[in-house]
Design an enzyme around this catalytic site. Structure first.
Site, short mmCIF file in Angstrom:
data_model
loop_
_atom_site.label_atom_id
_atom_site.label_comp_id
_atom_site.label_asym_id
_atom_site.label_seq_id
_atom_site.Cartn_x
_atom_site.Cartn_y
_atom_site.Cartn_z
N CYS A 117 0.79 -1.23 0.00
CA CYS A 117 0.00 0.00 0.00
C CYS A 117 0.82 1.28 0.00
O CYS A 117 0.78 2.07 -0.94
CB CYS A 117 -0.91 0.02 1.22
SG CYS A 117 -1.90 -1.45 1.43
N HIS B 136 -2.66 6.60 4.14
CA HIS B 136 -1.66 5.56 4.46
C HIS B 136 -0.23 5.99 4.16
O HIS B 136 0.62 5.19 3.76
CB HIS B 136 -1.98 4.26 3.72
CG HIS B 136 -1.53 3.04 4.48
ND1 HIS B 136 -1.59 1.77 3.97
CD2 HIS B 136 -1.01 2.92 5.73
CE1 HIS B 136 -1.13 0.91 4.85
NE2 HIS B 136 -0.78 1.58 5.93
#
Length: 236
Positions: free
Chosen positions: A73, A125
């Site tokens: 991610c 993130h």
């Protein structure tokens, strides 16, 4: 993708320096990101999973076959928004730590510097504290998860100090509804509130990243998939 976005920003910055730039229309930019989506799991690559909207975008737009992402991610996101390899920031996977130095030029901050309104609705993130959020890196408006893949209904990230992560503009908030719907609605709402200024909207969905718990209406579209996990993935 990094090369395309970096070139686009360069052209926009160059245009802004020209005397006639004020009279020239500048493109609005929307970047949609799917999280952990397999290459072969979209209709336009031959999948049995139904992705009609993505298929339409692929059919009417430009498909880039020689571009790639990282397998994790934060690494992918750090490269996408900076135009630089993720290893330059010391990130090779998923992390809750701050990825960018505060003086990093991002796609959002570069566009913001030439008059664009900027927003992110979805999964950041790249630093899971409020003080490391998107608004420190060029986004005027932010909404969604600061941390990684969140529960689709409670919007919590696993457990620990970063589990409470759903926020809007540097404030933690509570929300009701499925995470995909919330991200999409915020994106549409922000678009509908725009004026005449050019805009950049970044929409990093959490789907189909785990955890997945999809509404029955979507699960019913795949009665022939016996494995519940695969059915959930297809529904997402």
């Amino acid at each position: 993708m990094r090369a395309v976005l970096s070139l686009l920003v360069l052209l926009i910055l160059q245009a802004a320096d020209r005397p006639s730039a004020a009279a020239e229309p500048r493109p609005n930019l929307v970047v949609l990101v799917a999280d952990d989506l397999g290459w072969a799991d979209v209709g336009y690559h031959g999948s049995s999973i139904k992705t009609p909207n993505l298929d339409r975008l692929a059919g009417e737009g430009v498909r880039l076959h020689q571009h790639y992402v990282a397998s994790m991610c934060s690494a992918t996101r750090s490269a996408l928004l900076s135009g630089r390899y993720w290893s330059r920031f010391g990130v090779t996977g998923a992390t809750n730590s701050r990825v960018y130095p505060f003086d990093t030029v991002t796609l959002a901050s570069a566009l913001q510097s030439v008059g664009y309104e900027t927003a992110i609705t979805g999964k950041w993130h790249l630093g899971s504290k409020l003080e490391w959020g998107p608004r420190k890196f060029g986004f005027d408006h932010s909404y969604g998860s600061l941390a990684g893949g969140v529960g689709p209904w409670n919007h919590r990230y696993k457990r620990g100090p970063y589990s409470v992560t759903w926020s809007r503009n540097d404030e933690l908030i509570e929300a009701e509804g499925h995470v995909t719907d919330l991200i999409a609605r915020e994106a549409v709402s922000w678009l509908e509130s725009r004026g005449d200024k050019p805009f950049f909207l970044y929409v990093p969905f959490t789907a189909p990243h785990i955890p997945i718990d999809e509404p029955s209406a979507w699960l019913k579209q795949y009665p022939d998939i016996d494995d519940l996990g695969k059915r959930q993935y297809a529904a997402a």
